[in-house]
Design a protein around this motif. Structure first.
Motif, PDB file in Angstrom:
ATOM      1  N   THR A 112       2.176   2.450  60.864  1.00  0.00           N
ATOM      2  CA  THR A 112       2.729   1.338  59.879  1.00  0.00           C
ATOM      3  C   THR A 112       3.893   0.538  60.497  1.00  0.00           C
ATOM      4  O   THR A 112       4.633   1.365  60.836  1.00  0.00           O
ATOM      5  CB  THR A 112       2.786   2.302  58.807  1.00  0.00           C
ATOM      6  N   ARG A 113       4.163  -0.472  59.948  1.00  0.00           N
ATOM      7  CA  ARG A 113       5.397  -1.097  60.482  1.00  0.00           C
ATOM      8  C   ARG A 113       6.565  -0.409  59.834  1.00  0.00           C
ATOM      9  O   ARG A 113       7.631  -0.338  60.722  1.00  0.00           O
ATOM     10  CB  ARG A 113       5.483  -2.810  60.179  1.00  0.00           C
ATOM     11  N   HIS A 114       6.619  -0.161  58.486  1.00  0.00           N
ATOM     12  CA  HIS A 114       7.885   0.553  57.987  1.00  0.00           C
ATOM     13  C   HIS A 114       7.159   1.618  57.210  1.00  0.00           C
ATOM     14  O   HIS A 114       6.754   1.467  56.170  1.00  0.00           O
ATOM     15  CB  HIS A 114       8.544  -0.560  57.054  1.00  0.00           C
ATOM     16  N   LEU A 115       7.273   2.791  57.546  1.00  0.00           N
ATOM     17  CA  LEU A 115       6.875   4.104  57.009  1.00  0.00           C
ATOM     18  C   LEU A 115       7.731   4.213  55.915  1.00  0.00           C
ATOM     19  O   LEU A 115       8.989   4.491  56.044  1.00  0.00           O
ATOM     20  CB  LEU A 115       6.835   5.105  58.106  1.00  0.00           C
ATOM     21  N   THR A 116       7.070   4.522  54.560  1.00  0.00           N
ATOM     22  CA  THR A 116       7.941   4.962  53.526  1.00  0.00           C
ATOM     23  C   THR A 116       7.830   6.279  53.241  1.00  0.00           C
ATOM     24  O   THR A 116       6.980   7.155  53.686  1.00  0.00           O
ATOM     25  CB  THR A 116       7.422   4.210  52.458  1.00  0.00           C
ATOM     26  N   GLU A 117       8.811   6.944  52.468  1.00  0.00           N
ATOM     27  CA  GLU A 117       8.885   8.395  52.023  1.00  0.00           C
ATOM     28  C   GLU A 117       7.730   8.469  51.298  1.00  0.00           C
ATOM     29  O   GLU A 117       6.850   9.650  51.380  1.00  0.00           O
ATOM     30  CB  GLU A 117       9.841   8.541  50.950  1.00  0.00           C
ATOM     31  N   PRO A 127      11.058  17.376  50.034  1.00  0.00           N
ATOM     32  CA  PRO A 127      12.329  17.017  50.617  1.00  0.00           C
ATOM     33  C   PRO A 127      12.576  16.616  51.986  1.00  0.00           C
ATOM     34  O   PRO A 127      13.687  16.092  52.291  1.00  0.00           O
ATOM     35  CB  PRO A 127      12.896  18.413  50.363  1.00  0.00           C
ATOM     36  N   ARG A 128      11.505  16.744  52.883  1.00  0.00           N
ATOM     37  CA  ARG A 128      11.570  16.354  54.228  1.00  0.00           C
ATOM     38  C   ARG A 128      11.113  14.994  54.469  1.00  0.00           C
ATOM     39  O   ARG A 128      11.245  14.383  55.517  1.00  0.00           O
ATOM     40  CB  ARG A 128      10.739  17.544  55.260  1.00  0.00           C
ATOM     41  N   CYS A 129      10.391  14.455  53.507  1.00  0.00           N
ATOM     42  CA  CYS A 129       9.895  13.091  53.606  1.00  0.00           C
ATOM     43  C   CYS A 129      10.742  12.110  54.054  1.00  0.00           C
ATOM     44  O   CYS A 129      10.371  11.209  55.015  1.00  0.00           O
ATOM     45  CB  CYS A 129       9.005  12.735  52.517  1.00  0.00           C
ATOM     46  N   ARG A 130      11.749  11.864  53.384  1.00  0.00           N
ATOM     47  CA  ARG A 130      12.629  10.717  53.613  1.00  0.00           C
ATOM     48  C   ARG A 130      13.077  10.713  54.906  1.00  0.00           C
ATOM     49  O   ARG A 130      13.318  10.000  55.979  1.00  0.00           O
ATOM     50  CB  ARG A 130      13.823  10.659  52.754  1.00  0.00           C
ATOM     51  N   HIS A 131      13.649  12.054  55.368  1.00  0.00           N
ATOM     52  CA  HIS A 131      14.197  12.234  56.829  1.00  0.00           C
ATOM     53  C   HIS A 131      13.012  11.849  57.802  1.00  0.00           C
ATOM     54  O   HIS A 131      13.425  11.043  58.779  1.00  0.00           O
ATOM     55  CB  HIS A 131      14.766  13.841  57.111  1.00  0.00           C
ATOM     56  N   ILE A 132      11.825  12.388  57.655  1.00  0.00           N
ATOM     57  CA  ILE A 132      10.791  12.220  58.708  1.00  0.00           C
ATOM     58  C   ILE A 132      10.454  10.690  58.748  1.00  0.00           C
ATOM     59  O   ILE A 132      10.382  10.029  59.742  1.00  0.00           O
ATOM     60  CB  ILE A 132       9.722  12.945  58.349  1.00  0.00           C
ATOM     61  N   ALA A 133      10.516   9.723  57.549  1.00  0.00           N
ATOM     62  CA  ALA A 133      10.025   8.515  57.636  1.00  0.00           C
ATOM     63  C   ALA A 133      11.058   7.749  58.526  1.00  0.00           C
ATOM     64  O   ALA A 133      10.725   6.850  58.995  1.00  0.00           O
ATOM     65  CB  ALA A 133      10.044   7.992  56.371  1.00  0.00           C
ATOM     66  N   LEU A 151       5.962  16.677  64.852  1.00  0.00           N
ATOM     67  CA  LEU A 151       6.564  17.296  63.485  1.00  0.00           C
ATOM     68  C   LEU A 151       5.323  17.841  62.566  1.00  0.00           C
ATOM     69  O   LEU A 151       5.694  18.744  61.745  1.00  0.00           O
ATOM     70  CB  LEU A 151       7.397  16.061  62.768  1.00  0.00           C
ATOM     71  N   TYR A 152       4.237  17.484  62.697  1.00  0.00           N
ATOM     72  CA  TYR A 152       3.272  17.556  61.456  1.00  0.00           C
ATOM     73  C   TYR A 152       2.852  18.985  62.273  1.00  0.00           C
ATOM     74  O   TYR A 152       2.838  19.967  61.406  1.00  0.00           O
ATOM     75  CB  TYR A 152       2.155  16.943  61.746  1.00  0.00           C
ATOM     76  N   ASP A 153       2.591  19.062  63.413  1.00  0.00           N
ATOM     77  CA  ASP A 153       2.063  20.420  63.928  1.00  0.00           C
ATOM     78  C   ASP A 153       3.110  21.732  63.859  1.00  0.00           C
ATOM     79  O   ASP A 153       2.633  22.895  63.624  1.00  0.00           O
ATOM     80  CB  ASP A 153       1.691  20.359  65.429  1.00  0.00           C
TER      81      ASP A 153
END
Length: 530
Positions: A112-117, A127-133, A151-153
């Motif tokens: 994805t060109r720009h991954l979103t939270e 709580p981690r989604c924004r940082h990972i995106a 990160l997922y594993d």
């Protein structure tokens, strides 16, 4: 009379009269309920001893790795005789199965060109989604998949997180138990029922025996992101003792009020954030002015000596709330377990139709408001689906003895149907009546203005004023507690001014579900992420 005449001279006066009556009732109910909570939160404990109820705190968890430690610490530190209570963390194999299934989505997400939270919700703790995106978006394109996969594993499941926390938890405080539910389908109710089926293993080490102690046992249901008052279990015990003293039977349900006053996550900026903040105000208003007000009315009716017809007219349908809902173990077993798809609304409806004893707890629990539109719409759709068929709840418990007459049951069902119709059609009809009120007569225009002001700006301003004392009245088990949602003076003014749109926010989820059903498109309900 023409259609326009019928609307202006019959429909508009009726709708505006309902608006004014509902507005006045909402304002009075919110005020009385808030004062009752603030005045009664410091009541004394129930007497300890052999008559102290057994309490089992049930904490079902799904993708709660980020807050599991805080939650376990908060609930295991509740004040109560340690030999009469346990805290059960319930994880589920559904999360493990979803984790294995969702791993196949990583290549498409990394491309994805720009991954979103929002695209990462369900894959990682919220709580981690924004940082990972942000980390994936700033990485070179040829390394994104490897980083995202790593990160997922590396992310432990809730089961692994809870198991480690329980193993290393100090032995002080209430007994702490971890149960893992096999993936047998269902939602939160399935996890709760799994724990309820293993009470011998949970309470047995404390000396609990089913044949002797089931009648004095209560199951206390919570969301994992809640912060309880340290006096919560004593409040439940006292509510059970007092209700039994007044009615000579234990309450089937003790409801603690959920106050959405934990500002762990900020509301988003712009119009979306304003609408979500409006919904937060409405959640607080509903908790006080509808849920607590109805429970207090029901509790009063249980001991009031009224003519049967008047009691039937006044008796409300109770909405159980699955964060602070405490149910008598024999009642859970009589119902066949916590019902799907929403264990709280289903339990409240079924116990209401049985005429069961329902009591309010004198202390509240703090929970998070919704700060994400999709999760809010999902919640409203699911709640509407569960509430819209009270006849099904009546059918499910038709074989059980009830203290209500057939007429009383039918009145409850019709009242609930009226509430659901008002939910999906009330706001548009009232708005049309307000807009056309001047043509119905100047008096009706004045009534329309008064109704709109009372229903929106006045009650919203009052709730904003009540937020700090209600938040302060809850005494948490830890000093590290999120503050109540804060607003600048301009933000508060915007909330008050925009408050008439509150009822429309709750239409999105139900109408989206209804239109999908009409189009014969599948409707799925996942975790209602906050």
């Amino acid at each position: 009379m023409t259609a326009a005449g019928l609307w202006l001279h019959l429909a508009v006066p009726a709708l505006l009269t309902l608006l004014l009556a509902r507005s006045l009732w909402a304002l009075v109910a919110v005020e009385l309920s808030a004062r009752w909570l603030l005045a009664n939160s410091n009541q004394g404990h129930a007497p300890a001893g052999e008559e102290t109820p057994w309490l089992v705190v049930l904490l079902p968890m799904l993708r709660e790795q980020a807050i599991a430690d805080e939650t376990i610490s908060a609930f295991s530190s509740l004040d109560y005789p340690p030999g009469r209570a346990a805290v059960v963390i319930i994880t589920t194999e559904r999360e493990e199965n979803a984790r294995r299934r969702d791993r196949a989505r990583l290549p498409a997400l990394s491309a994805t060109r720009h991954l979103t939270e929002a695209q990462l919700h369900g894959l990682f703790p919220r709580p981690r989604c924004r940082h990972i995106a942000h980390e994936i978006n700033t990485a070179p394109a040829d390394k994104r998949l490897a980083i995202l996969t790593e990160l997922y594993d590396a992310q432990p499941t809730t089961r692994e997180t809870v198991a480690a926390l329980v193993e290393h938890r100090p032995t002080t405080g209430l007994r702490l138990v971890h149960r893992h539910q096999p993936d047998s389908g269902g939602r939160k109710a399935g996890q709760l029922n799994h724990a309820a089926e293993h009470l011998d293993e949970i309470l047995g080490p404390l000396g609990w025996h089913d044949e002797h102690d089931a009648d004095s046992t209560y199951l206390c249901v919570y969301d994992a992101d809640a912060i309880p008052d340290v006096r919560t279990l004593h409040a439940f015990a006292k509510a059970a003792t007092c209700h039994q003293a007044h009615t000579r039977r234990p309450p089937a349900l003790i409801q603690q009020q959920r106050l959405p006053l934990l500002a762990r996550h900020p509301f988003p900026p712009g119009p979306t954030g304003l609408l979500l903040t409006e919904e937060w105000i409405y959640q607080l208003r509903r908790s006080l002015g509808i849920e607590l007000a109805r429970i207090r009315l029901n509790h009063w009716l249980s001991s009031a000596r009224l003519p049967p017809a008047m009691g039937a007219l006044l008796r409300p349908m109770i909405y159980g709330v699955g964060c602070g809902m405490t149910v008598h173990l024999p009642a859970v077993r009589a119902l066949g377990g916590f019902p799907e798809p929403m264990e709280d609304l289903g339990t409240g409806h079924r116990l209401s139709l049985l005429g069961a004893g329902i009591a309010p707890a004198t202390v509240a629990v703090l929970d998070e408001p919704y700060t994400e539109p999709h999760g809010l719409a999902n919640l409203h759709a699911l709640a509407f689906r569960t509430s819209a068929r009270p006849d099904r709840h009546a059918k499910a418990i038709a074989h059980l003895p009830s203290t209500l007459s057939r007429t009383s049951k039918r009145l409850l069902i019709f009242r609930e149907w009226a509430d659901e119709i008002a939910w999906v059609a009330g706001a548009p009809l009232i708005t049309a009546a307000v807009i056309t009120s001047w043509w119905a007569g100047p008096v009706w225009a004045v009534i329309a203005l008064a109704g709109v002001l009372l229903h929106g700006p006045v009650v919203t301003a009052r709730l904003l004023h009540l937020t700090p004392p209600l938040h302060t009245a809850v005494l948490p088990t830890t000093s590290h507690i999120a503050a109540a949602p804060q607003s600048t003076r301009s933000r508060r003014a915007a909330l008050i001014a925009a408050s008439p749109v509150q009822p429309f926010i709750r239409l999105v989820g139900p109408w989206r579900m209804i239109l999908r059903r009409i189009a014969r498109r599948p409707t799925t309900f996942g975790k209602t992420e906050r």
